[in-house]
Design an enzyme around this catalytic site. Structure first.
Site, PDB file in Angstrom:
ATOM      1  CE1 TYR A 113      -8.037  46.109  93.866  1.00  0.00           C
ATOM      2  CE2 TYR A 113      -9.261  46.090  91.802  1.00  0.00           C
ATOM      3  CZ  TYR A 113      -8.196  45.652  92.568  1.00  0.00           C
ATOM      4  OH  TYR A 113      -7.301  44.749  92.048  1.00  0.00           O
TER       5      TYR A 113
ATOM      6  CB  SER B 268      -6.285  45.850  88.902  1.00  0.00           C
ATOM      7  OG  SER B 268      -7.594  45.383  88.621  1.00  0.00           O
TER       8      SER B 268
END
Length: 238
Positions: A149, A136
């Site tokens: 995250y 990501s």
């Protein structure tokens, strides 16, 4: 299609995983789909192509090993493992949603490691193989509500880069780093502050097939070409 491969995809029931499954199947590859929601996997299989479905929980090391070993027994070998499974229940740290932190660590980090542990012995025995990690943009930048995250995705990047450096060059390693992509990930956000911020953040997004095309490119390159990292994000994302 000149080089059909047997490709395993985790987290294939939606988003990037599903888009990648559809694209690679359409390109003539044998695709083995793993996820917990097998009804969605069956829907992808019904669209055609050489597609196989297997229920998978990446947080269970034994289940991941079974998934890979079954594919090897069924197809004789595996050529690519796409470690795509991930969750993103964002929240501020002071919300203390510790169970959600644990879930991200279990899926995004342990799930990746379980995939590597399951596939690597097969790749080494074959003398060839290809790991693809879907990370990501959070691996490169941290924002409020996304600390845990981003930490898991930095870990995914670091693990994959370490793997690339350690392995024989015959086993290729790719990290694909998406920016804001249309997906169900944001639906897992239970914290209202993070949910509201994510609605604004996701105003500009790209379809999941944009990432699938990047994965297809990396997988389709000749054996002597190792596409190590691709960042794909909306042109408007800064």
């Amino acid at each position: 299609m000149t080089d059909s491969k047997t490709i395993l995809i985790t987290g294939a029931s939606s988003g990037i995983g599903a888009a990648t499954a559809r694209r690679l199947a359409a390109e003539g590859h044998t695709v083995v789909l793993g996820a917990r929601r097998t009804d969605r996997l069956e829907a992808i299989r019904a669209e055609g192509g050489d597609v196989y479905v297997d229920r998978l929980d990446v947080t269970d090391r034994a289940d991941m090993a079974r998934f890979v070993d079954t594919a090897v027994r069924t197809h004789g070998r595996i050529d690519v493992l796409i470690n795509n499974a991930g969750v993103m229940p964002l929240s501020r740290l002071d919300a203390l949603l510790v169970d959600e932190w644990d879930r991200m660590i279990d899926v995004n980090v342990r799930g990746l490691l379980h995939g590597i542990a399951a596939a690597l012995p097969h790749f080494q025995q074959q003398g060839t193989g290809h790991f693809v990690t879907v990370a990501s943009i959070g691996a490169h930048q941290v924002s409020p509500t996304a600390a845990v995250y981003c930490a898991t995705k930095y870990a995914a990047w670091a693990i994959t880069e370490g793997l690339r450096q350690e392995l024989d060059p015959a086993i290729r390693v790719t990290t694909v780093t998406p920016g804001v992509v249309e997906s169900e990930l944001a639906e897992s956000i239970s914290d209202p502050v993070a949910r509201d911020e994510m609605r604004v953040y996701r105003a500009n997004s790209i379809p999941a097939d944009a990432i699938a095309r990047a994965i297809s490119y990396a997988v389709g390159e000749p054996a002597g070409v190792d596409v190590n990292e691709i960042i794909v994000r909306p042109a408007a994302q800064r």
